[in-house]
Design a protein around this motif. Structure first.
Motif, short mmCIF file in Angstrom:
data_model
loop_
_atom_site.label_atom_id
_atom_site.label_comp_id
_atom_site.label_asym_id
_atom_site.label_seq_id
_atom_site.Cartn_x
_atom_site.Cartn_y
_atom_site.Cartn_z
N MET A 574 31.54 26.69 55.68
CA MET A 574 31.88 25.31 54.98
C MET A 574 32.39 25.81 53.42
SD MET A 574 31.40 22.82 56.83
CE MET A 574 31.61 21.39 55.73
N PRO A 575 33.35 25.15 52.99
CA PRO A 575 34.07 25.82 51.73
C PRO A 575 33.07 25.50 50.49
CG PRO A 575 34.82 23.43 52.29
CD PRO A 575 34.19 24.05 53.46
N HIS A 576 33.23 26.58 49.65
CA HIS A 576 32.39 26.47 48.38
C HIS A 576 33.01 27.28 47.20
CE1 HIS A 576 31.27 30.81 49.07
NE2 HIS A 576 31.10 30.38 50.41
N ALA A 577 32.66 27.11 46.03
CA ALA A 577 33.12 27.73 44.81
C ALA A 577 32.89 29.27 45.10
CB ALA A 577 32.47 27.38 43.67
N PRO A 578 34.11 30.19 44.49
CA PRO A 578 33.81 31.56 44.72
C PRO A 578 32.63 32.16 44.25
CG PRO A 578 36.05 30.92 43.93
CD PRO A 578 35.18 29.74 44.16
N SER A 579 31.99 33.18 44.73
CA SER A 579 30.96 33.81 44.16
C SER A 579 31.19 34.36 42.80
CB SER A 579 29.93 34.52 45.23
OG SER A 579 30.81 35.73 45.41
N PHE A 580 30.01 34.80 42.03
CA PHE A 580 30.59 35.76 41.01
C PHE A 580 30.93 37.05 41.44
CE2 PHE A 580 28.29 38.76 37.85
CZ PHE A 580 29.06 38.37 36.76
N ASP A 581 30.13 37.64 42.35
CA ASP A 581 30.52 39.05 42.82
C ASP A 581 31.99 39.07 43.42
OD1 ASP A 581 28.21 40.62 42.52
OD2 ASP A 581 27.33 38.89 43.37
N ILE A 582 32.53 37.79 43.96
CA ILE A 582 33.68 38.20 44.70
C ILE A 582 34.87 37.96 43.31
CG2 ILE A 582 34.21 35.60 45.17
CD1 ILE A 582 35.75 36.40 47.72
N THR A 583 34.57 37.22 42.57
CA THR A 583 35.39 37.03 41.47
C THR A 583 35.68 38.42 40.46
OG1 THR A 583 34.54 34.71 40.83
CG2 THR A 583 35.67 35.84 39.19
N PHE A 585 35.19 41.34 41.92
CA PHE A 585 35.82 42.29 42.89
C PHE A 585 37.44 41.85 42.78
CE2 PHE A 585 38.15 42.76 46.78
CZ PHE A 585 38.04 44.11 47.36
N ARG A 586 37.63 40.68 42.58
CA ARG A 586 39.15 40.34 42.32
C ARG A 586 39.88 40.64 40.92
NH1 ARG A 586 38.57 34.32 45.07
NH2 ARG A 586 38.77 35.16 47.21
N SER A 587 38.82 40.50 40.05
CA SER A 587 39.40 40.64 38.57
C SER A 587 39.11 42.10 37.82
CB SER A 587 38.76 39.70 37.77
OG SER A 587 37.52 39.74 37.64
N ASN A 588 38.09 42.86 38.58
CA ASN A 588 37.81 44.23 37.99
C ASN A 588 38.12 45.40 38.73
OD1 ASN A 588 35.87 46.29 36.77
ND2 ASN A 588 34.56 44.97 36.21
N LYS A 589 38.92 46.09 37.96
CA LYS A 589 39.51 47.15 39.02
C LYS A 589 38.10 48.23 38.90
CE LYS A 589 42.50 50.95 38.58
NZ LYS A 589 43.86 51.74 37.88
N GLN A 590 37.31 48.63 38.06
CA GLN A 590 36.25 49.50 38.19
C GLN A 590 35.30 48.87 39.29
OE1 GLN A 590 35.83 52.31 36.54
NE2 GLN A 590 34.31 52.72 38.08
N TYR A 591 35.06 47.71 39.73
CA TYR A 591 33.98 47.12 40.82
C TYR A 591 34.94 47.62 42.09
CZ TYR A 591 31.52 43.64 43.04
OH TYR A 591 30.53 43.36 43.84
N ARG A 592 36.15 47.55 42.17
CA ARG A 592 36.92 47.83 43.58
C ARG A 592 36.73 49.50 43.75
NH1 ARG A 592 40.47 44.11 41.49
NH2 ARG A 592 41.98 45.76 40.84
N VAL A 593 36.87 50.15 42.37
CA VAL A 593 36.91 51.76 42.26
C VAL A 593 35.44 52.26 42.91
CG1 VAL A 593 36.93 53.79 41.35
CG2 VAL A 593 38.68 52.06 40.67
N CYS A 594 34.42 51.43 42.46
CA CYS A 594 33.12 51.82 42.70
C CYS A 594 32.87 51.51 44.18
CB CYS A 594 32.03 51.19 41.98
SG CYS A 594 31.84 51.75 40.19
N LEU A 595 33.27 50.32 44.71
CA LEU A 595 33.10 50.23 45.89
C LEU A 595 33.77 51.01 47.32
CD1 LEU A 595 32.16 48.06 48.30
CD2 LEU A 595 34.20 46.73 47.90
N LYS A 596 34.95 51.50 46.45
CA LYS A 596 35.80 52.64 47.51
C LYS A 596 34.94 53.67 47.41
CE LYS A 596 40.18 54.94 48.05
NZ LYS A 596 39.67 56.31 47.85
N THR A 597 34.14 54.28 46.19
CA THR A 597 33.48 55.59 46.24
C THR A 597 32.12 55.15 46.84
OG1 THR A 597 34.16 55.74 43.88
CG2 THR A 597 31.95 56.78 44.60
N LEU A 598 31.50 53.96 47.12
CA LEU A 598 30.33 54.02 47.89
C LEU A 598 30.43 53.94 49.45
CD1 LEU A 598 28.50 51.21 45.77
CD2 LEU A 598 28.02 53.34 45.98
#
Length: 624
Positions: A574-583, A585-598
């Motif tokens: 069911m649809p819901h507001a975006p979670s804090f973490d996906i926000t 992921f979309r807005s923070n480059k360091q978040y995406r870099v860390c995810l790639k590292t992991l």
């Protein structure tokens, strides 16, 4: 100590927002303290191999002063008449003195309430705490698991079986909604350890707004034969004028509320408390026939006969939010508040001039992250907790300067586990084919038996769909679902944004399938699956958004699990507001870099564990 009225022109309403703002500031301060403490612990464990000796809490030479919030300085702080004290200072509470708290707690609802109470106590406390819970089997299971996973330093918990105490009070007819458990505070002198001298007794519907050590310090004020500290009742109940023919139990004046009690257990035992309350209850029940307010009626009848037993606490130690309450006379400013008591059956829905502030204070602790309360009490030795020690050791080995430190730290975080948050009565299946649903889905248990899940390594895939509508008539059959799919009411899950995640399910084949069918692993496959309990766990390095299910499915494939799609099961997102973490992921480059590292680290670990067989995961990732 009468409840004298306050000045009607005092700025009551304006005081409330200031108090709430102060609480928000205090929340931020505590969070910053936690971050600082983590760094200090990490540095100290790297620099010192030895540990302080473990043992029982003992009194230390250094003590709190009244300025530090543990002295009984009500007369200095409070602006409300009737709350002044007969002395400005008294012996303070020793820094490492253990404060004992007893709480009667039974059932699912009370277990939820008591956690909010405990969080409010832990938030303000600076002393070791020892909680004594008188519980039924349900509450003990819930709270034992909660405190085991909570791992709060300098907190000890003991449980006492309430079922064994029922015979002590079951002879007393009681009309109160608390039932038989509402009478068990009467037998605490018999229930608690014989060497325990004093204890603070609390109802589960209490919220603390100050350090509990301030209340513990009031024991020093008891004189003569005073053995119980209580606050005057703030309603007219015991005056007998609430309605025609209202006949309450006997009481001194307005009577006293037993939601907060200070008990000198050693003196009560010497006074033969058990015999005293029993004789009083038997005598009054001959005419009253039953209690209306459970233990409170009997306590008040004893006080009526023996007023010398009572030390009257200032009323801000039990601000009662019941109907027809006079609680507003207990405080002139928010800073006067110390303990809030939701003693109406209506609880948060009670009518009160400042209920919005009280409700916000309660909700602050209800929603507060209890993991932030794992604060060390420096200088106070505590009993060894091997789980906590192992956790701290792992955390100390991490590099806090690593840009991905928060990701790596979260991998070792042990989250509090609150079992059965809602009422739950399991009925185990006789054929040992129970299924635990970890999401909102439905499935046909016949599948589990037919596919021999107990003896084979299978992951049953529940095909996932989604709707963009907030209101949906949930399809009751596969035929209805296919109709909604054709009409555009439903879509295959993430069809618009991430097709690869569920494409291997082969939805085209599922439309006409009548028997389970196998599918093969593909890169980025992340279906919802039903597996045996002993399957590989999720990799804890992937927290927040991204790659948690992908990594788990990859691990299942590496361990040669078969992926089998169920032909008649389905789930709908069911649809819901975006979670804090996906926000993030979309807005923070360091978040995406860390995810790639992991991800790269995970794939390297897969190669080490599975060798050549893991090569396909590296190849598939590079080609995707």
């Amino acid at each position: 100590m009468p409840l004298s009225p306050v000045d009607p022109q005092s700025p009551m309403v304006s005081a409330v927002p200031r108090g709430h703002h102060a609480l928000e500031i205090r929340v931020r301060e505590v969070e910053e303290e936690n971050r600082t403490l983590r760094r200090q612990l990490s540095q100290s464990q790297r620099g010192h191999a030895h540990k302080p000796p473990h043992g029982h809490h003992s009194n230390q030479s250094r003590t709190y002063s009244t300025e530090e919030g543990t002295g009984d300085n009500e007369g200095q702080r409070s602006g409300a008449p009737g709350n002044s004290t007969d002395c400005a200072q008294h012996p303070p509470v020793d820094k490492c003195e253990t404060i004992h708290v007893a709480i009667v707690c039974a059932g699912y609802n009370a277990s939820r309430d008591v956690v909010t109470l405990v969080k409010s106590v832990l938030f303000h406390r600076r002393n070791p705490l020892h909680f004594h819970f008188i519980t039924d089997s349900i509450a003990q299971q819930i709270l034992a698991s909660l405190f085991h996973t909570w791992m709060v330093p300098a907190v000890r918990v003991d449980f006492y079986d309430a079922d064994e105490l029922k015979s002590e009070v079951s002879w007393i007819p009681n009309k109160h909604y608390s039932g038989i458990y509402g009478l068990m505070k009467l037998v605490l002198t018999k229930t608690l350890p014989s060497d325990l001298e004093r204890v603070i007794v609390l109802d589960t519907d209490i919220t603390f707004a100050t350090d509990i050590a301030e209340l513990w310090a009031v024991f020093h004020k008891f004189k003569g034969q005073q053995v119980l500290g209580v606050v005057e009742n703030q309603s007219d109940w015991y005056l007998g004028n609430l309605w025609k023919n209202h006949r309450p139990w006997p009481a001194l004046g307005r009577g006293f509320n037993t939601g907060v009690i200070l008990l000198l257990l050693d003196r009560l035992r010497k006074l033969k408390w058990e015999q005293m309350w029993r004789l009083t209850a038997e005598r009054e029940l001959m005419s009253m026939l039953s209690t209306s307010l459970a233990d409170q009626d009997i306590f008040n009848a004893v006080f009526k006969q023996n007023p010398f037993l009572v030390y009257q606490l200032p009323c801000f130690w039990n601000v009662q939010l019941s109907d027809h309450t006079r609680s507003e006379k207990c405080y002139k400013d928010v800073s006067d508040l110390k303990v809030i008591h939701w003693n109406s059956p209506k609880k948060l829905r009670v009518k009160n001039k400042h209920v919005e502030f009280f409700r916000n204070l309660y909700l602050t602790f209800l929603e507060y992250d209890g993991n932030l309360l794992r604060r060390e009490l420096f200088g106070c030795p505590s009993e060894a907790d091997h789980n906590s020690e192992n956790l701290q050791k792992k955390l100390s080995e991490l590099d806090e300067d690593d840009p991905c430190y928060e990701f790596r730290r979260e991998r070792f975080t042990v989250h509090r586990t609150h079992l059965y948050f809602l009422h739950y009565e399991p009925e185990p299946a006789s054929d040992s084919t129970d299924v635990t649903l970890v999401a909102q889905l439905s499935m046909d248990r016949k599948s589990v038996v037919q596919l021999d899940m107990a003896n084979t390594k299978k992951a049953l895939i529940v095909p996932a769909f989604e709707t963009l509508r907030y209101r949906l008539s949930f399809p009751k059959s596969k035929a209805e679902l296919l109709t909604q799919l054709d009409m555009g009411t439903l879509f295959t899950f993430r069809y618009h944004v991430w097709t690869k995640g569920h494409a291997p399910t082969n939805f085209a084949k599922w439309r006409t399938a009548t028997t389970p069918y196998r599918v093969q692993w593909e890169a980025d496959f992340e279906p919802y699956v039903v597996v045996r309990r002993n399957c590989p766990e999720y990799d804890r390095r992937f927290v927040g958004f991204g790659w948690n299910k992908v990594a788990h499915i990859m691990e299942l494939d590496a361990q040669e699990y078969e992926f089998v799609v169920l032909p008649n099961a389905y789930m709908i997102h069911m649809p819901h507001a975006p979670s804090f973490d996906i926000t993030k992921f979309r807005s923070n480059k360091q978040y995406r870099v860390c995810l790639k590292t992991l991800k790269e680290e995970f794939q390297q670990n897969m190669s080490r564990r599975y060798g050549f067989a893991a090569l396909k995961y590296m190849t598939a990732e590079n080609n995707s």
